[in-house]
Design a protein around this motif. Sequence first.
Motif, PDB file in Angstrom:
ATOM      1  N   HIS A 185       0.839  -1.191   0.000  1.00 12.31           N
ATOM      2  CA  HIS A 185       0.000   0.000   0.000  1.00 12.31           C
ATOM      3  C   HIS A 185       0.879   1.247   0.000  1.00 12.31           C
ATOM      4  N   ILE A 186       0.250   2.402   0.115  1.00 14.94           N
ATOM      5  CA  ILE A 186       0.969   3.665  -0.015  1.00 14.94           C
ATOM      6  C   ILE A 186       2.016   3.829   1.082  1.00 14.94           C
ATOM      7  N   VAL A 227       5.238   2.174  -0.120  1.00 19.88           N
ATOM      8  CA  VAL A 227       5.851   2.952  -1.193  1.00 19.88           C
ATOM      9  C   VAL A 227       6.439   4.254  -0.648  1.00 19.88           C
ATOM     10  N   VAL A 241       5.618  -0.978  -9.004  1.00 24.97           N
ATOM     11  CA  VAL A 241       5.336   0.393  -8.578  1.00 24.97           C
ATOM     12  C   VAL A 241       6.632   1.184  -8.425  1.00 24.97           C
ATOM     13  N   LEU A 293      -3.383   0.780  -4.049  1.00 28.56           N
ATOM     14  CA  LEU A 293      -2.203   1.331  -4.699  1.00 28.56           C
ATOM     15  C   LEU A 293      -2.310   1.233  -6.219  1.00 28.56           C
ATOM     16  N   ASP A 294      -2.866   0.148  -6.744  1.00 25.81           N
ATOM     17  CA  ASP A 294      -3.039   0.020  -8.193  1.00 25.81           C
ATOM     18  C   ASP A 294      -3.930   1.138  -8.726  1.00 25.81           C
TER      19      ASP A 294
END
Length: 556
Positions: A62-63, A66, A144, A339-340
């Motif tokens: 998830h964010i 990242v 990502v 996230l996608d």
Amino acid sequence: MSAVAVTRRPPRERAMPVRLDRVAHDWCAVESGRIAALLERRGPDAGPVVFGAGFGPSGIPHIGTVSEVVRTSFVRQSFEETTGRATRFVVVVDDMDALRRVPDNLPAHSALAACLGMPLHRVPDPWGQASSLAEGMADRLRRVLDLMEVDCEVVRSSDLYRAGHHDSTIRAFLADFAEVNALVGRSVGTLRRRSYSIVMPLSPTTGRVIEHTRVLAVDPGRGTLTYEIPKDVVIQRPGLDYGLEPHEYYAGEPIGEPVTVSALGGGCKFQWKADWALRLLSGDIAYEMHGQDLADSARVVRQVFERLRREPPVLFEYGLFVDERGRKISKSAGNGFALDDAVDCLTREGLRLLLYRGPRRPRRFDLASVPRVDDAVHHEARLAREPRRGAGARLRLRRIGATTPPSGPRFASLVRVLAACAPVDHAGAVAFVERVFPPDRRPDPELVARAWRFHVRARPAPEPVVLDAAATTVLGRLADALVSSPHADPGALLHEALEGNPHVYRVLYLALLGRPRGPRLATWLRITGARRSLALVRDALSRPVSPSAHPEGGTP
């Protein structure tokens, strides 16, 4: 160290020292200074300075994951610029961790539930596309990071353990096992402490991770551990309202019997707080980030370093990302903005700017924030043009790699156009945008594609509609006209179908667009095309007609 993959980037040129630390509010320069001070305390070392990050592949990244990697890359860039030293950035995927619960947003729940307790690299990928659950999640993260243009090495924890990368550090832990185990154990609950050990064997019988043990003896010289699964503990598991007996949870394992295993070469795996300290020590990490929810765990890690008489790395605590209800975004819960979806809707520069600004503050991350995040780069570019007040904006744009100022309409403008015009597909979205913006202000096609993907996710659900006789008649005429004259002017076809009755426009909008108003219908029909329009009209005609609105009853 065995690398799973390295993002493909051109060779990094050694940057010359730049005094970017003089620009106000550059938190990356502050962190660079902390790293430089750490290295001075550690003493001379000609090798590259290592930046680290960890990823638990038990669920979809998830964010938060990242953000940790991207923000660390910002600090790494700043450190290289201000010192000129060589660096490495290693992201370790903890695929040796046990599957403790099945996240709600994963398929094949029953198949995954059968693997509870197994190392993640031995749990099958629920989509059947990768060699394991861990590998599939690592692949998602790598994609990502490639899109975000992060230069790093992605490494499996299982490879590090099996290759003996951690062995010398493991011996140091075993040499002071009682004290270190007690130190880390004080951070868990009283019940858990009864069967807690920082070293978790991999069962020689079933291959699962044995998390509940009583350590009977350790031999640092041989690197061995003797343990038993105690009979007198109750095991609590996530999602269960009751405890389990050891023989229930560890079926097939010897309960209450001593077992001796090697703690080296991947024979054991450390509990995650101790594993964090182990990874930092073995990798000689100088800098790593963690979320606010891990503040207590970071304190334990520092205590472990102090106990082993080692200088801990610089640990940076960042604010958490929360969903639209203010809950922490979590892999296991699968909540928040996927996230996608975020990558589909957000520009690379917009997302990188979001991650650069105010990293210590908690941030809401949801679909509604997309236009604001994407348009923030426009604001920075405008501010950067000011000679005196634009220094900070110029630095921020440099940090996120926005070398070309954005041009054309803002993302929010495109979103408003699509919301007003209600295109039915991407081609329709492009056509409507080209009608609204003159050629010299046409947006980049990729930005239109992102705006369309955002529109698909953000548009409200169609309003329910029950057709009356008049609307059914008009739709039937329009369908006949589209069949007989597909190349005719849509305005003329619509006028012919209405037969001078403009009062059914509202129902037409509801039937075709799912809302009571919209763009000029003739224009909408022209851009949508005869074949697609006919399909939508026929779909509307297939809906039930109000019993009180049949032809003999007239129009209500």
